[in-house]
Design an enzyme around this catalytic site. Structure first.
Site, short mmCIF file in Angstrom:
data_model
loop_
_atom_site.label_atom_id
_atom_site.label_comp_id
_atom_site.label_asym_id
_atom_site.label_seq_id
_atom_site.Cartn_x
_atom_site.Cartn_y
_atom_site.Cartn_z
N ARG A 218 -6.43 12.04 35.64
CA ARG A 218 -7.84 12.41 35.73
C ARG A 218 -7.98 13.91 36.00
O ARG A 218 -8.79 14.58 35.37
CB ARG A 218 -8.54 11.61 36.83
CG ARG A 218 -10.03 11.95 36.92
CD ARG A 218 -10.73 11.17 37.98
NE ARG A 218 -12.17 11.41 37.93
CZ ARG A 218 -13.07 10.51 38.21
NH1 ARG A 218 -12.71 9.29 38.57
NH2 ARG A 218 -14.36 10.81 38.15
N VAL B 150 -16.07 10.35 33.34
CA VAL B 150 -16.19 9.48 34.52
C VAL B 150 -15.95 8.03 34.11
O VAL B 150 -15.17 7.31 34.76
CB VAL B 150 -17.56 9.66 35.20
CG1 VAL B 150 -17.79 8.58 36.25
CG2 VAL B 150 -17.69 11.04 35.81
N PHE C 74 -12.19 7.19 33.44
CA PHE C 74 -11.28 7.08 34.58
C PHE C 74 -11.75 6.10 35.65
O PHE C 74 -10.92 5.54 36.36
CB PHE C 74 -11.00 8.46 35.17
CG PHE C 74 -10.06 9.24 34.32
CD1 PHE C 74 -8.70 8.97 34.32
CD2 PHE C 74 -10.53 10.20 33.45
CE1 PHE C 74 -7.82 9.66 33.50
CE2 PHE C 74 -9.67 10.90 32.62
CZ PHE C 74 -8.31 10.63 32.65
N GLU C 75 -13.02 5.89 35.76
CA GLU C 75 -13.50 4.92 36.74
C GLU C 75 -13.40 3.51 36.18
O GLU C 75 -13.09 2.57 36.90
CB GLU C 75 -14.95 5.21 37.14
CG GLU C 75 -15.15 6.50 37.89
CD GLU C 75 -14.51 6.54 39.27
OE1 GLU C 75 -14.10 5.47 39.79
OE2 GLU C 75 -14.39 7.63 39.83
N GLY C 76 -13.69 3.38 34.88
CA GLY C 76 -13.72 2.05 34.29
C GLY C 76 -14.82 1.23 34.92
O GLY C 76 -15.32 1.55 35.97
#
Length: 153
Positions: free
Chosen positions: A143, A11, A14-16
């Site tokens: 992702r 998470v 990919f979210e950063g």
């Protein structure tokens, strides 16, 4: 089950924790797929409390991620029910739900195939979820590939 370190790392990867300001805090930003709602802050956090002008510290971002992942884990576990699920499958499903929403997971062929024990087909279903506002987004494609890889490992 609870999300493992692999889930949290996926998470976060990919979210950063995007839109860091010079003072180290993070400002809310519009959804990259729509250019508007849902507004996001920190590690992909959305909700009624996230809107233009919201600014969070790193500690707030990290605490909300932990809280949200725990909530998604509970909801994913309920959606899975008694279906046999290993830790990697669970982690991939939590990451998926965190990104697309629990409602989308519940109505997905991905979940139906997982619950039926057809793990190979379930794994292929991740790739179908790479669009936002009708457009394929390279970040979502990557992702979904990472989630599918974790699911199948």
């Amino acid at each position: 089950m609870t999300p493992s370190a692999a889930c949290i790392q996926l998470v976060q990867r990919f979210e950063g924790c995007a839109k860091k300001q010079a003072d180290g805090r993070f400002v809310a930003y519009p959804d990259p797929g729509t250019g508007g709602d849902p507004w996001t802050v920190g590690w992909g956090t959305t909700g009624a409390d996230v809107k233009p002008g919201v600014i969070w510290s790193q500690q707030q971002c990290d605490a909300r991620l932990a809280k949200d992942l725990a909530s998604f884990a509970t909801q994913v576990a309920a959606a899975i029910g008694t279906a046999l699920t290993n830790q990697h499958q669970f982690d991939a499903l939590v990451s998926f739900a965190y990104n697309v929403g629990i409602g989308n997971l519940k109505g997905s062929t991905l979940l139906k195939q997982h619950k039926a024990g057809d793990y190979a087909d379930a794994r292929t279903q991740f790739a179908r979820w790479n669009k936002a506002a009708g457009r394929v987004l390279p970040g979502l494609t990557k992702r979904r590939a990472a989630e599918a890889a974790l699911y199948g490992s």
